[in-house]
Design an enzyme around this catalytic site. Structure first.
Site, PDB file in Angstrom:
ATOM      1  CG  HIS A 191      -1.804   1.163   1.376  1.00  0.00           C
ATOM      2  ND1 HIS A 191      -3.141   1.129   1.062  1.00  0.00           N
ATOM      3  CD2 HIS A 191      -1.558   2.434   1.800  1.00  0.00           C
ATOM      4  CE1 HIS A 191      -3.672   2.326   1.282  1.00  0.00           C
ATOM      5  NE2 HIS A 191      -2.731   3.130   1.739  1.00  0.00           N
ATOM      6  CD  GLU A 192       1.582   3.658   3.634  1.00  0.00           C
ATOM      7  OE1 GLU A 192       1.806   4.717   2.996  1.00  0.00           O
ATOM      8  OE2 GLU A 192       0.530   3.474   4.269  1.00  0.00           O
ATOM      9  CG  HIS A 203       0.425   8.898  -6.958  1.00  0.00           C
ATOM     10  ND1 HIS A 203      -0.718   9.220  -6.257  1.00  0.00           N
ATOM     11  CD2 HIS A 203       0.298   9.514  -8.152  1.00  0.00           C
ATOM     12  CE1 HIS A 203      -1.485   9.992  -7.004  1.00  0.00           C
ATOM     13  NE2 HIS A 203      -0.893  10.190  -8.150  1.00  0.00           N
ATOM     14  CG  HIS A 262       0.282   6.255  -0.719  1.00  0.00           C
ATOM     15  ND1 HIS A 262      -0.734   6.942  -1.348  1.00  0.00           N
ATOM     16  CD2 HIS A 262      -0.272   5.727   0.416  1.00  0.00           C
ATOM     17  CE1 HIS A 262      -1.843   6.828  -0.637  1.00  0.00           C
ATOM     18  NE2 HIS A 262      -1.590   6.089   0.431  1.00  0.00           N
TER      19      HIS A 262
END
Length: 676
Positions: free
Chosen positions: A467-468, A474, A471
């Site tokens: 998940h991190e 991104h 990010h």
């Protein structure tokens, strides 16, 4: 000029952590403010008529020194804080808030921005330039530029108070987390706990010169205890301590801070002409207004509630049959859910953990990023770090061009807040023909290696890492001109798409084969375990959905209505949780007093965005699955239309360009097992 305000004489322009002293921060931030003010003055005093370049672009690139120093300071204050850092934060926070208001309430600057905005249709702007212009204009009009001088002063005072209250809230939560520990000396109290958790607790006790075992409210210590400890009374003790953070009517109590923050946000929104804080916030979100958010949350609740009720009844019956538990309490949930999961799927985290060595999981994330986006991660040792546990990587593309510098910081320690997050030490932007590449960081709190074992992750921690990392991608793949539109600078109900979509690869055999290898034998995770992971993915998804919805509804309760009459925080919470309640209430506990996402982080009126983005990510991953989870064409579309574009265009425009259609909620409901 200090080390922080001078150009960094470092490789890749990274932060020179080893040369920075804590006492450097306050003067550097004040110097950064002075430099930024001078840049604003130069824009305002420009004798030429306002143009996009001399006003909007100049404003977008102003304050670079201040932004860089502030990001370094705030990141360290989250990952490596101490009393002195917190004192500095209390000192500089009002200064930064005051400076923001100096800019937003500068009438002469707004006049120039307005002059450009009024002629926008004649300027032949690119989509990115048009977005920047609209955001800059709204940044003034939405934040008080049109107010009278008296109301501008009121706004400044509110912002100053909010800044201090939010900081105090966070410091109290951190202090409460560290204030409690469960010290055990009787071995029988460890019954049920995994060997790794016992070893870590013993190591922690030893580090504090104590005998026996020490358990804390840090997640790697707390979660295994709640999940595995057979001693129900001790689970209760831990759970109540965790849920009572900031709710003790003492010097670290956050009740008054919460009430004040909610009321000041409401007052600020009213001052700016908005009905509530949520109306103000959501005007700049995909959801648009509180009514849409509430409809979205209640629609999901309607679909999840029958499943949640069935799951809770099943769990209650299992606990009664297993241990004669008459009424399931909050400290029973994780414990009996784990036991039930083992019975239904013959699967538990202790069976899985040997296949998820931290270093291998990270390598797996890197390999998947290479397969999808052509990225290579190479560990480097010539970049300064703020702690010995931090690792640094050079990220390059297929032509060996620098894409980003990536920092990882994975273990809990004193001075590091709980949870997991992505942040940046330097944004990506293009100026004077140079594409400045970003410096991105992932910070988590995983179990430390012990004397006999490496760091082995639970499956939940594996999905957290991915998940991190989503990010992080991104931020790393950002490719925009202006820093304020770069990377994760997107609408908050869009920002979770890149992170949540990455979690999907954790359930795919093709992806797991890349990194899920037994830490001792090197054996690839057996296909039957993968099958069980997939089968159990929707286990108790109804209960999990209700939990997330309860947080979203609590957030909207605080921010989507007038909070000025709320005097009893606990009673208010009970009212907000009524529709999603499954477990009996715990009188000693409150959620809001440690709900850092909305009272310290940036999620006020935005907690719903986790579920909102789940709709996007489930729909997006269905596209990957249709074409192949490593399909280069789909990955390229996602990179070019979502990851690299930041906030340069409206999220739905970007999403439809990637997907060819608007997202459908059915994909999420199918994945969660809430519909056939």
């Amino acid at each position: 000029m200090s080390i922080l305000t001078s150009p960094f004489q470092t490789k890749y322009d990274t932060a020179p952590f080893s040369q920075i002293k804590q006492e450097d921060f306050s003067p550097a931030i004040q110097e950064g403010i002075r430099l930024a003010k001078a840049e604003i003055d130069a824009i305002v005093m420009n004798p030429e008529k306002p143009t996009f370049e001399n006003t909007i672009a100049a404003l977008a690139f102003s304050g670079a020194t201040l932004d860089r120093v502030s990001s370094i300071f705030h990141n360290l204050n989250s990952a490596e804080t101490n009393d002195e850092m917190q004192k500095i934060a209390q000192e500089v926070s009002p200064l930064l808030s005051e400076f923001s208001n100096d800019v937003r309430l500068n009438g002469d600057l707004f006049a120039r921005v307005s002059a450009v905005y009024e002629q926008k249709d004649q300027l032949n702007l690119t989509p990115e330039q048009a977005t920047l212009l609209a955001k800059k204009y709204k940044g003034f009009s939405r934040n008080g530029a049109n107010l009278s001088d008296e109301k501008k002063s009121q706004l400044r005072e509110i912002d100053k108070q909010l800044s201090k209250l939010s900081l105090q809230f966070g410091e109290n939560v951190l202090a409460e987390t560290h204030a409690f520990s469960l010290h055990l000396s009787d071995e029988k109290d460890l019954a049920g706990l995994p060997e790794g958790a016992i070893e870590a607790a013993h190591a922690l006790a030893k580090s504090q010169e104590k005998t026996g075992w020490l358990f804390t409210l840090d997640h790697p210590s707390y979660l295994p205890f709640l999940t595995y400890a057979d001693n129900r009374e001790l689970r209760k003790q831990m759970a109540i301590a965790f849920g009572a953070k900031g709710f003790h009517n003492d010097t670290l109590d956050n009740q008054e801070n919460v009430l004040q923050i909610a009321k000041l946000r409401f007052e600020r929104a009213n001052l700016l002409g908005y009905q509530t804080h949520a109306h103000f916030v959501l005007e700049e979100r995909m959801a648009q207004n509180p009514e849409n958010v509430k409809t979205f949350l209640h629609d999901l609740m309607e679909k999840a509630k029958p499943a949640a009720a069935r799951e809770f009844a099943q769990l209650s019956a299992f606990a009664k049959e297993h241990d004669g538990i008459k009424e399931l309490e909050k400290w029973d949930g994780a414990y009996y859910a784990e036991k039930l999961k083992q019975q239904l799927f013959d699967l538990d985290d202790e069976k899985l953990k040997p296949y998820f060595q931290l270093e291998k999981v990270l390598e797996g994330a890197f390999t998947i990023a290479k397969k999808l986006y052509g990225l290579t991660f190479t560990e480097i040792f010539d970049v300064d770090k703020y702690h010995d546990e931090v690792k640094t990587f050079r990220v390059s593309d297929e032509n060996q061009n620098l894409v980003a510098i990536f920092y990882t910081d994975f273990f809990p320690r004193k001075g590091k807040r709980n949870g997991a997050w992505m942040t940046s030490f330097k944004s990506q932007y293009i100026q004077n023909g140079i594409n400045e590449r970003p410096h991105i960081s992932n910070v988590c709190n995983f179990t430390k290696p012990t004397a006999t074992k490496p760091s082995l992750l639970t499956f939940s921690e594996v999905t957290t890492l991915f998940h991190e990392f989503g990010h992080g991608l991104h931020g790393m793949l950002a490719n925009t001109t202006y820093p304020s539109l770069s990377g994760t600078s997107v609408y908050w109900d869009f920002v979770e798409l890149p992170s949540q979509v990455m979690e999907n690869w954790c359930y795919e055999p093709e992806a797991l084969a890349l990194f899920a290898h037994h830490y001792q034998t090197g054996e690839i995770i057996p296909i039957e375990l993968i099958q069980k992971i997939k089968e159990s993915a929707a286990f108790q998804e109804g209960i999990a959905t209700m939990r997330q919805l309860s947080f979203g509804l609590l957030d909207m309760g605080w921010h989507g209505q007038d909070p000025t009459q709320i005097t009893d925080l606990k009673a208010f919470e009970t009212e907000q949780f009524a529709g999603t309640k499954l477990y009996p209430d715990v009188p000693e506990n409150a959620m809001s007093t440690s709900f850092s996402h909305i009272f310290q982080g940036g999620y006020s009126s935005g907690y719903y965005s986790y579920k909102w983005a789940e709709v996007l990510d489930a729909d997006a991953f269905e596209y990957f699955k249709e074409e192949g989870i490593f399909n280069k064409e789909v990955a390229s579309k996602f990179k070019d239309n979502v990851l690299s574009k930041g906030g340069t265009e409206a999220p739905m425009v970007l999403y439809k360009r990637f997907r060819g259609q608007e997202p459908k909620a059915e994909a999420l409901l199918r994945r969660a097992g809430l519909v056939d």
